[in-house]
Design an enzyme around this catalytic site. Structure first.
Site, PDB file in Angstrom:
ATOM      1  N   LYS A  13       1.169  -1.258  -0.042  1.00  0.00           N
ATOM      2  CA  LYS A  13       0.190   0.437   0.235  1.00  0.00           C
ATOM      3  C   LYS A  13       0.819   1.337  -0.195  1.00  0.00           C
ATOM      4  O   LYS A  13       0.540   2.333  -1.052  1.00  0.00           O
ATOM      5  CB  LYS A  13      -0.675   0.058   0.720  1.00  0.00           C
ATOM      6  CG  LYS A  13      -1.476  -1.416   1.506  1.00  0.00           C
ATOM      7  CD  LYS A  13      -2.250  -1.146   2.644  1.00  0.00           C
ATOM      8  CE  LYS A  13      -1.611  -1.145   4.553  1.00  0.00           C
ATOM      9  NZ  LYS A  13      -0.730  -2.321   4.277  1.00  0.00           N
ATOM     10  N   ARG A  85      -9.349   1.197   9.247  1.00  0.00           N
ATOM     11  CA  ARG A  85      -9.032  -0.647   9.735  1.00  0.00           C
ATOM     12  C   ARG A  85      -9.814  -1.171   9.978  1.00  0.00           C
ATOM     13  O   ARG A  85      -9.796  -1.545  10.172  1.00  0.00           O
ATOM     14  CB  ARG A  85      -7.761   0.184  10.455  1.00  0.00           C
ATOM     15  CG  ARG A  85      -6.820  -0.789  10.718  1.00  0.00           C
ATOM     16  CD  ARG A  85      -5.381  -0.659   9.938  1.00  0.00           C
ATOM     17  NE  ARG A  85      -4.299  -1.216  10.045  1.00  0.00           N
ATOM     18  CZ  ARG A  85      -3.754  -0.659   9.325  1.00  0.00           C
ATOM     19  NH1 ARG A  85      -2.967   0.611   8.896  1.00  0.00           N
ATOM     20  NH2 ARG A  85      -1.874  -1.395   9.529  1.00  0.00           N
ATOM     21  N   ARG A 121      12.252  -5.475   4.833  1.00  0.00           N
ATOM     22  CA  ARG A 121      12.010  -3.670   4.531  1.00  0.00           C
ATOM     23  C   ARG A 121      12.482  -2.841   5.107  1.00  0.00           C
ATOM     24  O   ARG A 121      13.279  -3.408   6.165  1.00  0.00           O
ATOM     25  CB  ARG A 121      10.186  -3.632   5.130  1.00  0.00           C
ATOM     26  CG  ARG A 121      10.403  -2.423   4.918  1.00  0.00           C
ATOM     27  CD  ARG A 121       8.608  -1.920   4.689  1.00  0.00           C
ATOM     28  NE  ARG A 121       8.367  -2.406   6.014  1.00  0.00           N
ATOM     29  CZ  ARG A 121       6.992  -2.563   6.540  1.00  0.00           C
ATOM     30  NH1 ARG A 121       5.261  -2.300   5.421  1.00  0.00           N
ATOM     31  NH2 ARG A 121       5.990  -2.909   7.284  1.00  0.00           N
ATOM     32  N   ARG A 154      11.613  -1.452  10.625  1.00  0.00           N
ATOM     33  CA  ARG A 154      10.392  -1.458  11.437  1.00  0.00           C
ATOM     34  C   ARG A 154      10.200  -2.353  12.815  1.00  0.00           C
ATOM     35  O   ARG A 154      10.011  -3.183  13.132  1.00  0.00           O
ATOM     36  CB  ARG A 154       9.397  -1.008  11.268  1.00  0.00           C
ATOM     37  CG  ARG A 154       8.844  -0.094  10.165  1.00  0.00           C
ATOM     38  CD  ARG A 154       7.304   0.123   9.588  1.00  0.00           C
ATOM     39  NE  ARG A 154       6.357  -0.345  10.078  1.00  0.00           N
ATOM     40  CZ  ARG A 154       5.184  -0.895   9.408  1.00  0.00           C
ATOM     41  NH1 ARG A 154       4.768   0.197   8.312  1.00  0.00           N
ATOM     42  NH2 ARG A 154       4.071  -1.933   9.978  1.00  0.00           N
ATOM     43  N   ARG A 165       0.219  -8.527  13.469  1.00  0.00           N
ATOM     44  CA  ARG A 165      -0.711  -8.009  12.613  1.00  0.00           C
ATOM     45  C   ARG A 165      -1.346  -8.585  11.573  1.00  0.00           C
ATOM     46  O   ARG A 165      -3.211  -8.266  11.273  1.00  0.00           O
ATOM     47  CB  ARG A 165       0.374  -7.213  11.946  1.00  0.00           C
ATOM     48  CG  ARG A 165       0.752  -6.160  13.218  1.00  0.00           C
ATOM     49  CD  ARG A 165       2.474  -5.449  12.227  1.00  0.00           C
ATOM     50  NE  ARG A 165       2.045  -4.776  11.254  1.00  0.00           N
ATOM     51  CZ  ARG A 165       3.120  -4.687  10.310  1.00  0.00           C
ATOM     52  NH1 ARG A 165       4.392  -5.717  10.551  1.00  0.00           N
ATOM     53  NH2 ARG A 165       2.735  -4.430   9.359  1.00  0.00           N
TER      54      ARG A 165
HETATM   55  P1  AP5 Z   1       4.843  -1.333   2.010  1.00  0.00           P
HETATM   56  O1  AP5 Z   1       4.583  -0.848   0.564  1.00  0.00           O
HETATM   57  O2  AP5 Z   1       5.334  -0.978   2.725  1.00  0.00           O
HETATM   58  O3  AP5 Z   1       3.792  -2.172   2.193  1.00  0.00           O
HETATM   59  P2  AP5 Z   1       2.281  -1.770   3.234  1.00  0.00           P
HETATM   60  O4  AP5 Z   1       1.015  -2.502   2.713  1.00  0.00           O
HETATM   61  O5  AP5 Z   1       2.826  -0.404   3.280  1.00  0.00           O
HETATM   62  O6  AP5 Z   1       2.924  -2.796   4.391  1.00  0.00           O
HETATM   63  P3  AP5 Z   1       2.880  -1.752   6.064  1.00  0.00           P
HETATM   64  O7  AP5 Z   1       3.770  -2.959   7.146  1.00  0.00           O
HETATM   65  O8  AP5 Z   1       3.103  -0.674   5.952  1.00  0.00           O
HETATM   66  O9  AP5 Z   1       0.785  -1.702   5.999  1.00  0.00           O
HETATM   67  P4  AP5 Z   1       1.109  -2.045   7.650  1.00  0.00           P
HETATM   68  O10 AP5 Z   1      -0.727  -1.413   7.403  1.00  0.00           O
HETATM   69  O11 AP5 Z   1       0.838  -3.233   8.205  1.00  0.00           O
HETATM   70  O12 AP5 Z   1       1.299  -1.064   8.385  1.00  0.00           O
HETATM   71  P5  AP5 Z   1       0.523   0.762   9.040  1.00  0.00           P
HETATM   72  O13 AP5 Z   1       2.191   1.556   8.879  1.00  0.00           O
HETATM   73  O14 AP5 Z   1      -0.003   1.064   8.162  1.00  0.00           O
HETATM   74  O15 AP5 Z   1       5.975  -2.940   1.466  1.00  0.00           O
HETATM   75  C1  AP5 Z   1       6.264  -4.010   2.333  1.00  0.00           C
HETATM   76  C2  AP5 Z   1       8.110  -3.799   2.000  1.00  0.00           C
HETATM   77  O16 AP5 Z   1       8.038  -4.920   0.541  1.00  0.00           O
HETATM   78  C3  AP5 Z   1       8.731  -3.329   1.377  1.00  0.00           C
HETATM   79  O17 AP5 Z   1      10.247  -3.825   1.525  1.00  0.00           O
HETATM   80  C4  AP5 Z   1       8.365  -2.479  -0.110  1.00  0.00           C
HETATM   81  O18 AP5 Z   1       9.492  -2.330  -0.507  1.00  0.00           O
HETATM   82  C5  AP5 Z   1       8.071  -4.296  -0.660  1.00  0.00           C
HETATM   83  N1  AP5 Z   1       7.471  -4.253  -1.443  1.00  0.00           N
HETATM   84  C6  AP5 Z   1       5.624  -3.762  -2.279  1.00  0.00           C
HETATM   85  N2  AP5 Z   1       5.678  -3.567  -3.553  1.00  0.00           N
HETATM   86  C7  AP5 Z   1       6.085  -4.988  -3.451  1.00  0.00           C
HETATM   87  C8  AP5 Z   1       6.507  -5.410  -4.485  1.00  0.00           C
HETATM   88  N3  AP5 Z   1       5.249  -5.077  -5.868  1.00  0.00           N
HETATM   89  N4  AP5 Z   1       6.899  -6.889  -4.282  1.00  0.00           N
HETATM   90  C9  AP5 Z   1       7.557  -7.396  -3.908  1.00  0.00           C
HETATM   91  N5  AP5 Z   1       8.033  -6.397  -2.451  1.00  0.00           N
HETATM   92  C10 AP5 Z   1       7.655  -4.568  -2.687  1.00  0.00           C
HETATM   93  O19 AP5 Z   1       0.541   0.780  10.237  1.00  0.00           O
HETATM   94  C11 AP5 Z   1       1.282  -0.027  12.079  1.00  0.00           C
HETATM   95  C12 AP5 Z   1      -0.196   0.008  12.941  1.00  0.00           C
HETATM   96  O20 AP5 Z   1       0.404   1.263  13.197  1.00  0.00           O
HETATM   97  C13 AP5 Z   1      -0.879  -0.797  12.714  1.00  0.00           C
HETATM   98  O21 AP5 Z   1      -0.006  -2.019  13.367  1.00  0.00           O
HETATM   99  C14 AP5 Z   1      -1.319  -0.455  13.962  1.00  0.00           C
HETATM  100  O22 AP5 Z   1      -0.772  -0.287  15.341  1.00  0.00           O
HETATM  101  C15 AP5 Z   1      -2.095   1.356  14.176  1.00  0.00           C
HETATM  102  N6  AP5 Z   1      -2.443   1.539  12.927  1.00  0.00           N
HETATM  103  C16 AP5 Z   1      -1.804   2.280  11.641  1.00  0.00           C
HETATM  104  N7  AP5 Z   1      -3.164   3.029  11.363  1.00  0.00           N
HETATM  105  C17 AP5 Z   1      -3.903   2.539  11.955  1.00  0.00           C
HETATM  106  C18 AP5 Z   1      -5.490   3.336  12.074  1.00  0.00           C
HETATM  107  N8  AP5 Z   1      -5.771   3.315  11.359  1.00  0.00           N
HETATM  108  N9  AP5 Z   1      -6.085   2.178  13.029  1.00  0.00           N
HETATM  109  C19 AP5 Z   1      -5.802   1.614  14.538  1.00  0.00           C
HETATM  110  N10 AP5 Z   1      -4.223   1.985  14.184  1.00  0.00           N
HETATM  111  C20 AP5 Z   1      -3.669   2.195  13.450  1.00  0.00           C
END
Ligand code: AP5
Length: 206
Positions: A13, A85, A121, A154, A165
């Site tokens: 994403k 979420r 990552r 991270r 997660r």
């Molecule tokens: P990346 O693009 O970073 O993936 P992502 O889907 O953004 O993954 P996240 O881990 O950031 O999502 P998340 O939803 O768990 O975390 P968030 O920060 O929102 O890609 C991942 C890796 O793969 C990278 O190394 C990239 O280079 C590689 N890659 C990408 N595309 C690729 C491809 N096509 N092929 C190969 N490699 C690829 O949330 C973190 C925490 O914050 C949550 O657990 C929660 O505690 C809190 N939080 C965030 N939002 C909320 C909310 N709305 N409500 C409550 N808590 C929240």
């Protein structure tokens, strides 16, 4: 354009959102990045959010809702990455928005494929650029290719936290897929291809 990106942890994403931001000018509002910045700055929000993120749990809705409402107040075009979420956040988003969403994109991929993505990552703590050791390495090695800050892993990409997660995604976030499908907004993009190929799929949907 007003978009919501949904997908399991590591689905890509953030990677796709940042590319759209740089090529289309739509501002990314990534709740995970905002929360990590608040933790790094040791703000009251960061202090409250830190333990939840380290455990792989969702941060309480009232904290995140307020954060998103403040950010969206000044934006006409945006990509919401990581919000809503759960169903309660989706209901809150409807009250925050002054104009309807254009589309919700669900990045579909199996959990098995995501373990490798998350373990490789590396992120920039300064400008939020995202890299992968093999799939998308930084041109500057362990420094950010954009701002030259030292890249970090991270905290919540540790295996135990990743498992939690995934569970949170299945139980709390996945119901949003039907929620937005019923509203005619959902577009599913297979996310198990190289970043460029996924990007083309996103463009074709939009
Ligand atoms: P990346 O693009 O970073 O993936 P992502 O889907 O953004 O993954 P996240 O881990 O950031 O999502 P998340 O939803 O768990 O975390 P968030 O920060 O929102 O890609 C991942 C890796 O793969 C990278 O190394 C990239 O280079 C590689 N890659 C990408 N595309 C690729 C491809 N096509 N092929 C190969 N490699 C690829 O949330 C973190 C925490 O914050 C949550 O657990 C929660 O505690 C809190 N939080 C965030 N939002 C909320 C909310 N709305 N409500 C409550 N808590 C929240």
């Amino acid at each position: 354009m007003r978009l919501v990106f949904i997908g399991a942890p590591g689905a890509g994403k953030g990677t796709q959102a940042r590319r759209l931001e740089s090529e289309k000018g739509w501002t990314v509002v990534a709740t995970g990045d905002l929360l990590r910045a608040a933790i790094a700055e040791n703000t009251p929000l960061g202090q409250q959010a830190q333990a939840y993120i380290q455990r792989g749990e969702l941060v309480p809705d009232e904290l995140v809702n307020q954060l998103v409402a403040e950010r969206l107040a000044t934006l006409d075009s945006f990509i919401l990455d990581g919000y809503p979420r759960n169903l309660a956040q989706a209901a809150m988003l409807e009250t925050i928005l002054t104009q309807p969403l254009d589309a919700v994109i669900y990045f579909e991929i199996s959990e098995d494929a995501l373990i490798e993505r998350l373990s490789g990552r590396r992120i920039c703590p300064k400008c939020h650029a995202v890299y992968h050791l093999t799939a998308n390495p930084s041109p500057r090695g362990d420094q950010c290719g954009v701002c030259e800050a030292t890249l970090i892993t991270r905290d919540d990409d540790q295996p135990d936290t990743v498992r939690k997660r995934f569970q949170v995604f299945r139980e709390q976030t996945a119901p949003l897929i039907d929620y937005y499908r019923e509203r005619g907004l959902l577009h599913t993009v297979p996310a198990d291809a190289a970043p460029d190929a996924v990007y083309q799929r996103v463009l074709s949907v939009l």
